[in-house]
Design an enzyme around this catalytic site. Structure first.
Site, PDB file in Angstrom:
ATOM      1  N   ASP A   1     -24.293 -76.744  20.840  1.00  0.00           N
ATOM      2  CA  ASP A   1     -23.746 -75.401  20.882  1.00  0.00           C
ATOM      3  C   ASP A   1     -23.614 -75.024  22.358  1.00  0.00           C
ATOM      4  O   ASP A   1     -24.236 -75.638  23.224  1.00  0.00           O
ATOM      5  CB  ASP A   1     -24.709 -74.448  20.157  1.00  0.00           C
TER       6      ASP A   1
ATOM      7  N   ASP B   1     -23.151 -71.235  23.961  1.00  0.00           N
ATOM      8  CA  ASP B   1     -23.841 -70.009  24.385  1.00  0.00           C
ATOM      9  C   ASP B   1     -25.294 -69.993  23.913  1.00  0.00           C
ATOM     10  O   ASP B   1     -25.580 -70.129  22.715  1.00  0.00           O
ATOM     11  CB  ASP B   1     -23.117 -68.778  23.844  1.00  0.00           C
TER      12      ASP B   1
END
Length: 209
Positions: free
Chosen positions: A12, A14
């Site tokens: 991922d 953020d």
């Protein structure tokens, strides 16, 4: 967890590879004021999810066109807010460990391509493979993004490790059939305090046979 069976890592962006939490929260707070939504309610569900999915949950009466406009506005609030965007602790160490072991990696994000590129650049990270919300029909927690990244790396998804800091992303990784590593006290096949811990574990793991 036996990390010798890992052939690729899917990150991922953020909150996982890039520390952009403050910028994300500022954007959602501003957006919530503009759309007369409780900012706390927005922040409670926004992290890790595509903007349109979050907006549909906050404002279920909106039609598709209005949702698209609202999501575009939310992303626009983030494009130039990069003042405190950096790599997360241990990110560089982990990427170096992956290079040392010859392990490919990708970024799978709920951001659009423009936002992903500027945030990664601000953090000093160049992703060899980037899958954004624009590359999939359905965002997290749907597994499509992680399945696509595994296919682009030409690695069976069952031999991929998904690294996430949000439950919605961990659900996507599990649904894809990948192994999961969880940050921020969440539960995965592996729980991490930071990415430096994963770097250490990978460097200590025996080479795959």
């Amino acid at each position: 967890m036996d990390l010798s069976g890992i052939d690729a890592v899917l990150f991922d962006m953020d909150g996982t590879l890039v520390d952009s939490d403050a910028a994300v929260e500022r954007a959602w707070e501003r957006w919530a004021v503009e759309y007369a939504v409780d900012p706390a309610a927005a922040l409670a569900i926004a992290h890790g999810s595509p903007a349109d999915r979050t907006i549909r949950r906050l404002l279920p009466g909106l039609d598709d066109t209005t949702v698209a406009v609202a999501a575009a506005r939310q992303l626009a609030l983030q494009y130039d807010d990069l003042s405190d965007v950096t790599a997360t602790p241990g990110a560089y160490e982990l990427l170096s460990a992956l290079a040392g072991r010859g392990l490919p990696w990708a970024v799978v994000t709920s951001a659009d391509a423009r936002l992903a590129e500027v945030r990664l650049r601000a953090a000093g990270i160049v992703a060899p493979v980037l899958v954004t919300v624009e590359d999939v029909r359905v965002g997290k927690p749907d597994p499509e993004g992680y399945l696509r990244a595994a296919a682009l790396l030409n690695v069976p998804v069952a031999r991929c490790l998904v690294v996430e800091d949000a439950e919605v992303g961990l659900r996507a990784g599990r649904a894809a059939g990948a192994m999961t590593a969880a940050l921020k006290g969440l539960d995965g096949d592996l729980r991490l305090d930071d990415l430096a811990r994963l770097a250490y574990l990978l460097e200590s793991a025996p080479a795959a046979r």
